[in-house]
Motif scaffolding. Structure first.
Motif, PDB file in Angstrom:
ATOM      1  N   HIS A  11     -25.307  -6.581 -16.257  1.00  0.00           N
ATOM      2  CA  HIS A  11     -26.438  -6.216 -15.398  1.00  0.00           C
ATOM      3  C   HIS A  11     -27.596  -7.149 -15.699  1.00  0.00           C
ATOM      4  CE1 HIS A  11     -24.959  -2.207 -13.917  1.00  0.00           C
ATOM      5  NE2 HIS A  11     -24.130  -2.411 -14.927  1.00  0.00           N
ATOM      6  N   GLU A  12     -28.180  -7.697 -14.648  1.00  0.00           N
ATOM      7  CA  GLU A  12     -29.311  -8.615 -14.833  1.00  0.00           C
ATOM      8  C   GLU A  12     -30.425  -8.011 -15.689  1.00  0.00           C
ATOM      9  OE1 GLU A  12     -31.158 -10.175 -11.308  1.00  0.00           O
ATOM     10  OE2 GLU A  12     -29.210 -10.979 -10.689  1.00  0.00           O
ATOM     11  N   LEU A  13     -30.683  -6.733 -15.456  1.00  0.00           N
ATOM     12  CA  LEU A  13     -31.796  -6.076 -16.154  1.00  0.00           C
ATOM     13  C   LEU A  13     -31.615  -6.053 -17.666  1.00  0.00           C
ATOM     14  CD1 LEU A  13     -32.772  -3.032 -13.900  1.00  0.00           C
ATOM     15  CD2 LEU A  13     -34.218  -4.979 -14.598  1.00  0.00           C
ATOM     16  N   HIS A  14     -30.343  -6.023 -18.102  1.00  0.00           N
ATOM     17  CA  HIS A  14     -30.074  -5.984 -19.544  1.00  0.00           C
ATOM     18  C   HIS A  14     -29.635  -7.335 -20.090  1.00  0.00           C
ATOM     19  CE1 HIS A  14     -29.173  -1.709 -18.177  1.00  0.00           C
ATOM     20  NE2 HIS A  14     -30.360  -1.699 -18.742  1.00  0.00           N
ATOM     21  N   GLY A  29     -30.104 -13.162  -6.724  1.00  0.00           N
ATOM     22  CA  GLY A  29     -30.016 -12.619  -8.071  1.00  0.00           C
ATOM     23  C   GLY A  29     -29.882 -13.770  -9.059  1.00  0.00           C
ATOM     24  N   GLU A  30     -30.064 -13.465 -10.343  1.00  0.00           N
ATOM     25  CA  GLU A  30     -30.071 -14.526 -11.361  1.00  0.00           C
ATOM     26  C   GLU A  30     -28.694 -15.187 -11.536  1.00  0.00           C
ATOM     27  OE1 GLU A  30     -32.794 -15.780 -12.597  1.00  0.00           O
ATOM     28  OE2 GLU A  30     -34.013 -14.290 -11.559  1.00  0.00           O
ATOM     29  N   TYR A  31     -27.615 -14.422 -11.390  1.00  0.00           N
ATOM     30  CA  TYR A  31     -26.282 -15.027 -11.562  1.00  0.00           C
ATOM     31  C   TYR A  31     -25.883 -15.829 -10.318  1.00  0.00           C
ATOM     32  CZ  TYR A  31     -26.160 -11.947 -15.578  1.00  0.00           C
ATOM     33  OH  TYR A  31     -26.470 -11.315 -16.750  1.00  0.00           O
ATOM     34  N   ASN A 146     -30.394 -24.537 -17.640  1.00  0.00           N
ATOM     35  CA  ASN A 146     -31.101 -23.314 -18.060  1.00  0.00           C
ATOM     36  C   ASN A 146     -30.429 -22.057 -17.489  1.00  0.00           C
ATOM     37  OD1 ASN A 146     -33.135 -21.952 -19.490  1.00  0.00           O
ATOM     38  ND2 ASN A 146     -34.465 -21.859 -17.700  1.00  0.00           N
ATOM     39  N   LEU A 147     -29.135 -21.913 -17.775  1.00  0.00           N
ATOM     40  CA  LEU A 147     -28.379 -20.775 -17.234  1.00  0.00           C
ATOM     41  C   LEU A 147     -28.628 -19.499 -18.045  1.00  0.00           C
ATOM     42  CD1 LEU A 147     -24.934 -22.534 -16.539  1.00  0.00           C
ATOM     43  CD2 LEU A 147     -26.883 -22.246 -14.974  1.00  0.00           C
ATOM     44  N   MET A 148     -28.242 -18.374 -17.464  1.00  0.00           N
ATOM     45  CA  MET A 148     -28.361 -17.079 -18.132  1.00  0.00           C
ATOM     46  C   MET A 148     -27.439 -17.034 -19.354  1.00  0.00           C
ATOM     47  SD  MET A 148     -30.416 -15.068 -16.315  1.00  0.00           S
ATOM     48  CE  MET A 148     -29.940 -13.336 -16.132  1.00  0.00           C
ATOM     49  N   PHE A 149     -27.819 -16.238 -20.356  1.00  0.00           N
ATOM     50  CA  PHE A 149     -27.025 -16.125 -21.573  1.00  0.00           C
ATOM     51  C   PHE A 149     -25.562 -15.779 -21.262  1.00  0.00           C
ATOM     52  CE2 PHE A 149     -24.975 -13.555 -24.809  1.00  0.00           C
ATOM     53  CZ  PHE A 149     -25.099 -14.363 -25.921  1.00  0.00           C
ATOM     54  N   GLU A 150     -25.342 -14.799 -20.363  1.00  0.00           N
ATOM     55  CA  GLU A 150     -23.982 -14.316 -20.093  1.00  0.00           C
ATOM     56  C   GLU A 150     -23.105 -15.396 -19.451  1.00  0.00           C
ATOM     57  OE1 GLU A 150     -26.836 -12.748 -19.333  1.00  0.00           O
ATOM     58  OE2 GLU A 150     -26.719 -11.269 -20.956  1.00  0.00           O
ATOM     59  N   THR A 151     -23.713 -16.281 -18.670  1.00  0.00           N
ATOM     60  CA  THR A 151     -22.963 -17.388 -18.071  1.00  0.00           C
ATOM     61  C   THR A 151     -22.553 -18.367 -19.170  1.00  0.00           C
ATOM     62  OG1 THR A 151     -24.416 -17.127 -16.157  1.00  0.00           O
ATOM     63  CG2 THR A 151     -22.998 -19.077 -16.193  1.00  0.00           C
ATOM     64  N   ARG A 152     -23.489 -18.685 -20.061  1.00  0.00           N
ATOM     65  CA  ARG A 152     -23.204 -19.618 -21.163  1.00  0.00           C
ATOM     66  C   ARG A 152     -22.192 -18.999 -22.129  1.00  0.00           C
ATOM     67  NH1 ARG A 152     -27.848 -19.767 -24.104  1.00  0.00           N
ATOM     68  NH2 ARG A 152     -27.171 -21.653 -25.170  1.00  0.00           N
TER      69      ARG A 152
END
Ligand code: MG
Length: 375
Positions: A11-14, A29-31, A146-152
């Protein structure tokens, strides 16, 4: 997103967010934004001229790293949606998973790793993370995408303890023996499902695999009998296509059903519960996994190590080795940007600049570069 996300989805929020804080996008959305950044990257466009199994000039219809990545993503998205997981995240990880691949597929990666032995080695999966974290230079405010943590986290499938210590946040799970999120687990399995199946098609097209050989594989044999029963007069080409689409369907359905059972049993309440589950929750049933693994072994022996492939392996490995040696001797043989970078550092750092340059090459660029240094 049409359906609401399961509690154990990303979830983006978390999210653990981006390395450099950015204002949110207006419509995406961020992803989704991560996926779009990956598609706009230079490394992504290069995949079209990078080998999957057959070197690019061997034929127009074979898979390349790009079409492979698209097939991985299409499988990954299906599974993510069926399990109420984060589809754009699964898609982003699938599309990015091979961004760090060298020219000439595994032959290229193995040779570059050998060349880099005294300088920390080379590993294409780690390089995929390096591409999105450092090497893409498109944004004014930061290096990388500068990707989201979960993508990396999803892009970094495996990692040695030594490398994990240097990687900070995304390296932690390898030290703590934790799992990545479910979207990352899906991307990992979707990769294997995609290549197991499309490599049969390509191997058959190249005349390196026969129906008789493939008939010894239970996953193939049962779909073969099914299609033959329905269409006794089908030509070999369409027969193969019909078998492969059914094989993908069988394995993907099994993966979804078994994963649902795993999730029911473990009932994780969040992505952190998934990370702490002690084992991957995305998996095939044991029986299907055995057949899938047997096919993988079969391809390894009969396609990837086919005499005709080995001959090509020797040729392309010589190209990679010659390039590495030539640039180590004289960095000015590289474009000015890389030459300057290489000459501003020493030892392992200098070798790393050269490895980055070679890893970024497409097959045909590497062949042309080799011609220019050998004359
Ligand atoms: Mg792959």
């Amino acid at each position: 997103m049409g359906t609401s996300l399961a509690p154990y989805a990303a979830h983006e929020l978390h999210s653990r967010g981006r390395r450099y804080a950015e204002p949110p996008s207006t419509y995406r959305g961020e992803y989704q934004r991560d996926r779009d950044r990956i598609i706009h990257s230079t490394a992504f466009r290069r995949l079209v001229y990078k080998t999957q199994v057959f070197v690019n000039h061997e034929g127009d219809l074979y898979r390349t790293r790009l079409t492979h990545s698209l097939e991985v993503s299409q499988i990954g998205r299906t599974v993510a949606v069926a399990l109420h997981l984060n589809e754009p995240l699964a898609e982003a990880i699938c599309l990015a998973h091979d961004l760090g691949h060298t020219p000439f597929g595994h032959a290229g990666q193995d040779k570059l790793n050998a060349c880099m032995r005294d300088y920390g080695g080379f590993e294409h999966n780690l390089q995929s993370l390096r591409v999105v974290d450092e090497l893409e230079t498109r944004y004014a405010d930061f290096a990388g995408l500068n990707l989201m943590f979960e993508t990396r986290e999803g892009i970094l499938k495996h990692c040695s303890v030594r490398n994990a210590r240097k990687l900070g946040d995304v390296g932690e799970r390898f030290l703590e023996r934790k799992q990545p999120g479910l979207e990352a687990q899906i991307a990992n399995v979707a990769d294997a499902i995609a290549y197991n199946n499309h490599d049969i098609d390509d191997g058959f097209r190249a005349g390196l695999l026969s129906l008789e050989q493939l008939g010894q594989q239970p996953l193939f044999a049962s779909r073969h009998d099914e299609v033959r029963g329905l269409y006794p007069d089908l030509d070999d080409r369409r027969l193969i296509y019909e078998i492969i689409r059914r094989m993908i369907g069988t394995v993907v359905s099994d993966l979804i059903e078994e994963t649902r059972r795993n999730l029911d049993a473990a009932s994780p309440g969040s992505i952190d519960d998934v990370r702490d589950a002690g084992k991957p929750l995305v998996s095939m049933s044991e029986a299907t996994y055995e057949q899938h693994a047997s096919l993988k072994k079969f391809l390894y022996k009969n396609l990837y190590h086919h005499e005709q492939k080995l001959e090509m392996t020797r040729k392309v490995q010589a190209i990679v080795e010659d390039l590495f040696t030539a640039y180590m001797e004289d960095a000015n043989r590289m474009p000015a940007e890389f030459a300057t970078m290489a000459d501003s550092v020493e030892g392992a750092d200098r070798a790393r600049v050269i490895a980055d340059y070679i890893a970024g090459m497409t097959d045909r660029y590497a062949i042309a570069a080799h011609e220019s240094i050998t004359g």
